[in-house]
Design a protein around this motif. Structure first.
Motif, PDB file in Angstrom:
ATOM      1  N   THR A  72     -96.269  73.254  30.045  1.00 50.65           N
ATOM      2  CA  THR A  72     -97.711  73.188  30.265  1.00 50.65           C
ATOM      3  C   THR A  72     -98.261  72.219  29.227  1.00 50.65           C
ATOM      4  O   THR A  72     -98.041  72.384  28.027  1.00 50.65           O
ATOM      5  CB  THR A  72     -98.368  74.565  30.110  1.00 50.65           C
ATOM      6  OG1 THR A  72     -97.809  75.457  31.068  1.00 50.65           O
ATOM      7  CG2 THR A  72     -99.875  74.480  30.303  1.00 50.65           C
ATOM      8  N   ILE A  73     -99.006  71.213  29.689  1.00 50.31           N
ATOM      9  CA  ILE A  73     -99.464  70.138  28.802  1.00 50.31           C
ATOM     10  C   ILE A  73    -100.977  70.077  28.866  1.00 50.31           C
ATOM     11  O   ILE A  73    -101.557  69.971  29.957  1.00 50.31           O
ATOM     12  CB  ILE A  73     -98.847  68.791  29.220  1.00 50.31           C
ATOM     13  CG1 ILE A  73     -97.307  68.917  29.259  1.00 50.31           C
ATOM     14  CG2 ILE A  73     -99.283  67.683  28.259  1.00 50.31           C
ATOM     15  CD1 ILE A  73     -96.630  67.799  30.003  1.00 50.31           C
ATOM     16  N   GLU A 117    -104.204  61.235  28.104  1.00 49.82           N
ATOM     17  CA  GLU A 117    -104.121  61.464  29.542  1.00 49.82           C
ATOM     18  C   GLU A 117    -102.921  60.732  30.133  1.00 49.82           C
ATOM     19  O   GLU A 117    -102.246  61.220  31.030  1.00 49.82           O
ATOM     20  CB  GLU A 117    -105.414  61.009  30.210  1.00 49.82           C
ATOM     21  CG  GLU A 117    -106.602  61.927  29.956  1.00 49.82           C
ATOM     22  CD  GLU A 117    -106.470  63.264  30.665  1.00 49.82           C
ATOM     23  OE1 GLU A 117    -105.542  63.446  31.492  1.00 49.82           O
ATOM     24  OE2 GLU A 117    -107.283  64.167  30.390  1.00 49.82           O
ATOM     25  N   GLY A 118    -102.674  59.522  29.589  1.00 50.72           N
ATOM     26  CA  GLY A 118    -101.529  58.756  30.078  1.00 50.72           C
ATOM     27  C   GLY A 118    -100.217  59.439  29.752  1.00 50.72           C
ATOM     28  O   GLY A 118     -99.308  59.497  30.588  1.00 50.72           O
ATOM     29  N   LEU A 119    -100.112  59.948  28.514  1.00 47.42           N
ATOM     30  CA  LEU A 119     -98.904  60.663  28.140  1.00 47.42           C
ATOM     31  C   LEU A 119     -98.737  61.942  28.959  1.00 47.42           C
ATOM     32  O   LEU A 119     -97.628  62.308  29.359  1.00 47.42           O
ATOM     33  CB  LEU A 119     -98.927  60.997  26.650  1.00 47.42           C
ATOM     34  CG  LEU A 119     -98.776  59.808  25.695  1.00 47.42           C
ATOM     35  CD1 LEU A 119     -98.996  60.261  24.245  1.00 47.42           C
ATOM     36  CD2 LEU A 119     -97.391  59.170  25.846  1.00 47.42           C
ATOM     37  N   ARG A 120     -99.844  62.652  29.196  1.00 54.29           N
ATOM     38  CA  ARG A 120     -99.748  63.884  29.996  1.00 54.29           C
ATOM     39  C   ARG A 120     -99.257  63.573  31.403  1.00 54.29           C
ATOM     40  O   ARG A 120     -98.366  64.249  31.930  1.00 54.29           O
ATOM     41  CB  ARG A 120    -101.091  64.589  30.058  1.00 54.29           C
ATOM     42  CG  ARG A 120    -101.004  65.853  30.929  1.00 54.29           C
ATOM     43  CD  ARG A 120    -102.270  66.658  30.928  1.00 54.29           C
ATOM     44  NE  ARG A 120    -103.348  66.004  31.664  1.00 54.29           N
ATOM     45  CZ  ARG A 120    -104.469  66.621  32.039  1.00 54.29           C
ATOM     46  NH1 ARG A 120    -104.663  67.892  31.731  1.00 54.29           N
ATOM     47  NH2 ARG A 120    -105.410  65.971  32.687  1.00 54.29           N
ATOM     48  N   ALA A 121     -99.861  62.556  32.010  1.00 50.84           N
ATOM     49  CA  ALA A 121     -99.466  62.222  33.376  1.00 50.84           C
ATOM     50  C   ALA A 121     -98.000  61.822  33.440  1.00 50.84           C
ATOM     51  O   ALA A 121     -97.266  62.223  34.355  1.00 50.84           O
ATOM     52  CB  ALA A 121    -100.365  61.105  33.901  1.00 50.84           C
ATOM     53  N   SER A 122     -97.573  61.091  32.427  1.00 49.28           N
ATOM     54  CA  SER A 122     -96.180  60.645  32.418  1.00 49.28           C
ATOM     55  C   SER A 122     -95.227  61.822  32.216  1.00 49.28           C
ATOM     56  O   SER A 122     -94.183  61.906  32.864  1.00 49.28           O
ATOM     57  CB  SER A 122     -95.988  59.607  31.311  1.00 49.28           C
ATOM     58  OG  SER A 122     -94.656  59.148  31.285  1.00 49.28           O
ATOM     59  N   LEU A 123     -95.599  62.722  31.303  1.00 39.96           N
ATOM     60  CA  LEU A 123     -94.743  63.882  31.068  1.00 39.96           C
ATOM     61  C   LEU A 123     -94.682  64.785  32.288  1.00 39.96           C
ATOM     62  O   LEU A 123     -93.614  65.300  32.656  1.00 39.96           O
ATOM     63  CB  LEU A 123     -95.253  64.672  29.865  1.00 39.96           C
ATOM     64  CG  LEU A 123     -94.909  64.132  28.475  1.00 39.96           C
ATOM     65  CD1 LEU A 123     -95.653  64.934  27.401  1.00 39.96           C
ATOM     66  CD2 LEU A 123     -93.397  64.206  28.234  1.00 39.96           C
ATOM     67  N   GLU A 124     -95.807  65.000  32.928  1.00 39.69           N
ATOM     68  CA  GLU A 124     -95.827  65.886  34.104  1.00 39.69           C
ATOM     69  C   GLU A 124     -95.008  65.294  35.242  1.00 39.69           C
ATOM     70  O   GLU A 124     -94.369  66.023  36.010  1.00 39.69           O
ATOM     71  CB  GLU A 124     -97.265  66.140  34.536  1.00 39.69           C
ATOM     72  CG  GLU A 124     -98.024  67.053  33.583  1.00 39.69           C
ATOM     73  CD  GLU A 124     -99.476  67.243  33.992  1.00 39.69           C
ATOM     74  OE1 GLU A 124     -99.971  66.457  34.837  1.00 39.69           O
ATOM     75  OE2 GLU A 124    -100.121  68.175  33.467  1.00 39.69           O
ATOM     76  N   ILE A 183     -98.310  70.933  23.954  1.00 36.34           N
ATOM     77  CA  ILE A 183     -97.217  71.100  24.903  1.00 36.34           C
ATOM     78  C   ILE A 183     -96.598  72.474  24.673  1.00 36.34           C
ATOM     79  O   ILE A 183     -96.244  72.816  23.544  1.00 36.34           O
ATOM     80  CB  ILE A 183     -96.152  70.003  24.704  1.00 36.34           C
ATOM     81  CG1 ILE A 183     -96.794  68.608  24.819  1.00 36.34           C
ATOM     82  CG2 ILE A 183     -95.019  70.160  25.712  1.00 36.34           C
ATOM     83  CD1 ILE A 183     -95.860  67.481  24.443  1.00 36.34           C
ATOM     84  N   GLU A 184     -96.452  73.250  25.751  1.00 39.43           N
ATOM     85  CA  GLU A 184     -95.936  74.607  25.631  1.00 39.43           C
ATOM     86  C   GLU A 184     -94.891  74.860  26.701  1.00 39.43           C
ATOM     87  O   GLU A 184     -95.006  74.358  27.840  1.00 39.43           O
ATOM     88  CB  GLU A 184     -97.055  75.633  25.792  1.00 39.43           C
ATOM     89  CG  GLU A 184     -98.173  75.516  24.774  1.00 39.43           C
ATOM     90  CD  GLU A 184     -99.347  76.416  25.101  1.00 39.43           C
ATOM     91  OE1 GLU A 184     -99.400  77.533  24.555  1.00 39.43           O
ATOM     92  OE2 GLU A 184    -100.187  76.000  25.921  1.00 39.43           O
ATOM     93  N   SER A 185     -93.867  75.636  26.341  1.00 38.30           N
ATOM     94  CA  SER A 185     -92.922  76.099  27.349  1.00 38.30           C
ATOM     95  C   SER A 185     -93.668  76.948  28.358  1.00 38.30           C
ATOM     96  O   SER A 185     -94.486  77.805  27.988  1.00 38.30           O
ATOM     97  CB  SER A 185     -91.798  76.930  26.709  1.00 38.30           C
ATOM     98  OG  SER A 185     -90.987  76.132  25.895  1.00 38.30           O
ATOM     99  N   ASP A 186     -93.373  76.698  29.613  1.00 35.84           N
ATOM    100  CA  ASP A 186     -94.137  77.390  30.641  1.00 35.84           C
ATOM    101  C   ASP A 186     -93.912  78.900  30.600  1.00 35.84           C
ATOM    102  O   ASP A 186     -94.834  79.669  30.849  1.00 35.84           O
ATOM    103  CB  ASP A 186     -93.742  76.852  32.021  1.00 35.84           C
ATOM    104  CG  ASP A 186     -94.734  77.286  33.092  1.00 35.84           C
ATOM    105  OD1 ASP A 186     -95.934  76.983  32.932  1.00 35.84           O
ATOM    106  OD2 ASP A 186     -94.307  77.950  34.054  1.00 35.84           O
TER     107      ASP A 186
END
Length: 862
Positions: A228-229, A212-219, A238-241
């Motif tokens: 899209t994570i 969750e921490g990595l997702r929040a940081s990436l977003e 992780i996917e190209s939108d």
């Protein structure tokens, strides 16, 4: 001059086109409408029984149609046609009977008007349609192959590589950094708590908080919303939108820096795959040593984990990896995919066949009921075009099909494709990781000659494959065909007509080769142990006898009978053989003339069953190839079976007899239109009645109480009036079950010139006068003998049998056994003798002895 006599022991040698001095005893110059039987001698063939008319929906509907048969139970013997317009019709040739009238039933065929069905069954306008299809049956279904239809796979779909990545947590470390970097610039960093902090808060470091921490940081870093994570139980997807733009990824994590791993489209080992991830995620498991050992997997979701009450995103990632379809893409010399306009566009392997281009199936759903549809072909579940290639018939047209070695087999040009064992609808490998013995087999002939395979015949030694110029044997050394144990080799090199499929006769394979002006029939016996096949020309003795325009070859294995015919011809060429197992004791060629143009003939239960056309009428007919010559059995059998008439019928079938007292003539009702130029015959018979009609033998029975006023087996003279009506003298009203009607046909045997023989020597230079010929005649009706002088076209009647008063009343007017003397008194080379019978009763010729005067012209034969 010496008085001599010699005997021709049988007439079972058939037609020979050799010179008379080379003919063997028993061979003749021509046999018309005969049947050589090793038990009863040379017989007049059985009559042809008329069954029913089948009608065209539109004029010319059956023209150039492809006819076929489906044989199931005794009461389900079907003949069908595929028309040029793409229509299919099927009739049950075992008729029903009601009040003497036989009726074939046209079967219902569900779905036959569907657009895809009509399209598949419509041959190209540039072909005749007659040879455009091949059919074969298995249990309750029949496959139809359109030989001109190119087989296709379903369309491939674009699959963009490097547009997705999976980040996997390998281990959970305290007071450590976990980082993700996308495209070298978009980064995420997350630090785990220390062990002291974890004890203070009451729970350890979890994968969920890291993800969750990595997702929040990436977003937060993804200001353009390009990705899209999605977090799962132990991974981050992780996917190209847009699903098309490629990206790169780097990860590091944990004390040693290896607690975080990632992959995009491939991994070197399945151990690197995430245990929880996005359903449908595809990954290639690569083998750097051998690309053929690489395979593809897909993640299948199984739903919520037991006891898991957390968010939907995590529970959705539970499941398992299974082998699946992969993709194909061009690669560089290092094996890396090649980009197109900055994108790595691969093609996801086709899921299977386009069913509308594959053979269709007719399924029997009930008596006289079928459905036609595409087959449910098994999809390709694993691999790509390299690891699980498409069958060789894809991109070409299937020419022939059969069931062999528990596999469905298709031939196309020079390749043979065999399905998965015991899974006829499946032509794809089970797994790309290994080869199973049950996997499909796909092999190619190898020859310097053009190889266009058009048929195959199963044998004990293997599968014999026929091409136009070469024949092959497909087999395995173990006896069980498998991808790793299959051999194909050339066994003979003979020209074979690709429009006529070879047939197994039980003792050899018969096939046709056409030469200038005529046709050859050849026989092949397959041998094992790498030996070439033994091939001989069956038609050699009758060279030139078979016309060049023959279309079909049929075989009655039980009766050792081969027949060939041309569509729209009235001639049928037959070869009868008899073998003791080690030695062929009889081979005979002969010819039948049939009233009408043959559209189709096949063998069903020792009957020749077919369709003939007279004018605009298409008639279903049957010919029993078994002869009934026992006098007691003949008298106990309905006359419709034993009568030698063509297109015969019990008069009750035609309707009710009408009588004109003024002319004292009765009109015989007919179920069809009179055929101009043919001579109708009506005979009295022992009273019949409707039978059970369970098969061809039981259409009529003898009435237990025959009409006492009828003397049966009388031949009534028939007058044909200007309207085609059949008239007989006298009042025959109410006698419809006591009369059998049909057309007479001639049985003719043209004898060769005979010479004095000593052992195997023929003394053709001697002077020989034949005084008489004595014929041993078996169970027979009237037989006539005609003679003409050499070079003359006029035949002179000289003798006959039946003698008046020589048979019992109310029994068949035949002689069971007699010897008939025919006076000749001619030099052996000055005359020709013909045996003829147009009698509606049996004829049996056993042997002949000639007597005469012989002179060696004063020279002693050494």
């Amino acid at each position: 001059m010496a008085a001599v006599t010699q005997t021709i022991p049988t007439f079972l040698g058939g037609v020979s086109k050799q010179a008379d001095i080379k003919k063997q005893p028993g061979q003749v110059s021509e046999i018309l409408n005969g049947y050589p039987d090793p038990t009863f001698g040379l017989l007049k063939r059985n009559g042809i029984q008329f069954i029913d008319l089948i009608t065209e929906n539109t004029p010319g509907e059956f023209t150039d149609g492809h006819w076929f048969n489906i044989s199931r139970d005794n009461d389900e013997r079907y003949i069908g046609v595929i028309t040029k317009a793409g229509n299919i019709r099927i009739w049950n040739t075992v008729p029903t009977i009601n009040n003497g009238v036989l009726s074939v039933t046209e079967a219902t065929i569900a779905n036959k008007t569907d657009a895809d069905v009509v399209s598949y069954l419509t041959p190209p306008v540039t072909t005749t349609g007659i040879n455009d299809f091949h059919t074969f049956s298995y249990l309750d279904q029949t496959y139809i192959i359109n030989k001109n239809k190119t087989v296709n796979m379903t369309a491939k779909s674009d699959y963009y590589l490097r547009t997705r990545a999976t980040v996997v947590i390998g281990s959970l470390d305290y007071d450590s950094y976990y980082a993700v970097l996308l495209n070298g610039e978009i980064g995420a960093l997350f630090q785990t708590v220390s062990e002291t902090q974890a004890e203070s808060r009451g729970y350890p470091v979890t994968s969920q908080e890291i993800l969750e921490g990595l997702r929040a940081s990436l977003e937060a870093a993804d200001t353009s919303n390009a990705f899209t994570i999605t977090p799962y139980a132990n991974s981050l997807e992780i996917e190209s939108d847009d699903g098309q733009t490629p990206f790169t990824i780097e990860v590091v994590g944990g004390i040693q820096g290896v607690s975080l791993t990632c992959y995009q489209d491939d991994v070197s080992s399945s151990a690197r795959l995430a245990a929880y991830t996005k359903p449908g995620r595809r990954v290639k498991i690569t083998n750097s040593i051998d690309e053929r050992a690489s395979y593809y997997v897909k993640f299948n979701s199984t739903g919520v984990l037991p006891g898991d009450t957390s968010g939907v995103e995590i529970t959705a990632g539970s499941g398992f990896w299974e082998e699946a379809r992969g993709w194909d893409i061009d690669t560089d010399d290092d094996g890396n995919p090649i980009a197109t306009s900055g994108e790595y566009i691969a093609q996801l392997a086709s899921s299977g066949f386009d069913a509308e281009t594959m053979p269709y199936k007719i399924v029997s759903t009930n008596t006289n009921a079928f459905s036609i549809s595409t087959e449910t072909w098994a999809p390709r579940l694993t691999g790509n075009d390299y690891g699980n290639p498409v069958p060789s018939f894809v991109g070409g047209a299937i020419k022939y099909g059969l069931i062999y070695s528990n596999r469905l087999v298709f031939l196309t040009q020079d390749t043979i494709s065999m399905s998965v064992a015991k899974d006829f609808e499946n032509f794809f490998f089970t797994t790309a990781q290994t080869v199973l013995a049950s996997d499909p087999v796909d092999v190619e002939t190898s020859s310097s000659k053009v190889s266009n395979l058009f048929c195959a015949v199963p044998q004990a030694q293997g599968l014999v494959l026929f091409s136009e110029y070469e024949q092959y044997l497909l087999y395995s050394e173990s006896g069980i065909i498998s991808p790793s144990d299959v051999i194909i080799r050339t066994i003979s090199q003979y020209e074979s007509d690709r429009t006529i499929a070879a047939q197994d006769t039980g003792e050899f394979i018969s096939f046709v080769s056409k030469v200038s002006g005529s046709t050859k029939l050849l026989g092949m016996q397959v041998r094992g142990n790498l030996a070439a096949a033994e091939v001989s020309e069956i038609s050699k003795v009758a060279s030139g006898y078979l016309p060049k325009n023959l279309h079909n070859l049929i075989v009655n294995v039980q009766d050792s009978l081969i027949a060939l015919y041309s569509i729209d011809s009235n001639e049928l060429y037959l070869h009868k053989y008899y073998s003791s197992g080690q030695e062929t004791l009889m081979q005979a060629w002969f010819k039948w003339e049939i009233i009408g143009n043959i559209k189709y003939l096949t063998v069903i239960n020792n009957y020749l069953v077919g369709i003939v056309k007279n004018g605009n009428e298409h008639k279903v007919i049957i010919i029993d190839t078994n002869q009934t010559l026992d006098p007691v059995e003949v008298d106990a059998t309905p006359a419709i079976i034993t009568t030698r008439l063509d297109q015969s019928f019990v008069v009750k079938y035609g309707g009710t007899i009408t009588y004109n007292s003024t002319t004292n003539k009765s009109t015989i009702p007919k179920p069809y239109t009179h055929v101009t130029g043919k001579t109708p015959v009506v005979i009295t018979a022992q009273t019949m009645e409707d039978g059970s009609a369970l098969n061809y033998n039981t259409l009529y029975d003898l009435n237990a109480v025959p009409d006492p006023d009828i003397t049966h087996d009388l031949i009534l003279e028939v007058e044909v009036d200007g309207s085609g009506n059949w008239l007989v003298l006298g009042d025959w009203t109410g006698k419809e079950y006591d009369l059998v009607a049909g057309y007479e046909f001639n049985f003719e045997v043209d004898l060769p010139r005979y010479f004095y023989r000593t052992q195997n020597n023929v003394d053709w230079t001697a002077f020989l006068t034949i005084a008489r010929m004595k014929f041993d005649v078996g169970f027979s009706g009237a037989v006539n003998f005609y003679i003409n002088r050499y070079g003359s076209i006029e035949w002179i009647y000289i003798a006959s049998v039946q003698n008046a008063g020589s048979y019992l009343s109310n029994s068949t007017p035949t002689i069971n056994q007699t010897t008939l003397t025919v006076p000749i008194h001619q030099k052996n080379t000055n005359f020709n003798l013909k045996i003829n019978s147009n009698s509606p009763f049996p004829v049996s010729l056993n042997s002949m002895t000639w007597e005469g005067q012989y002179s060696p012209r004063y020279y002693r034969r050494a």
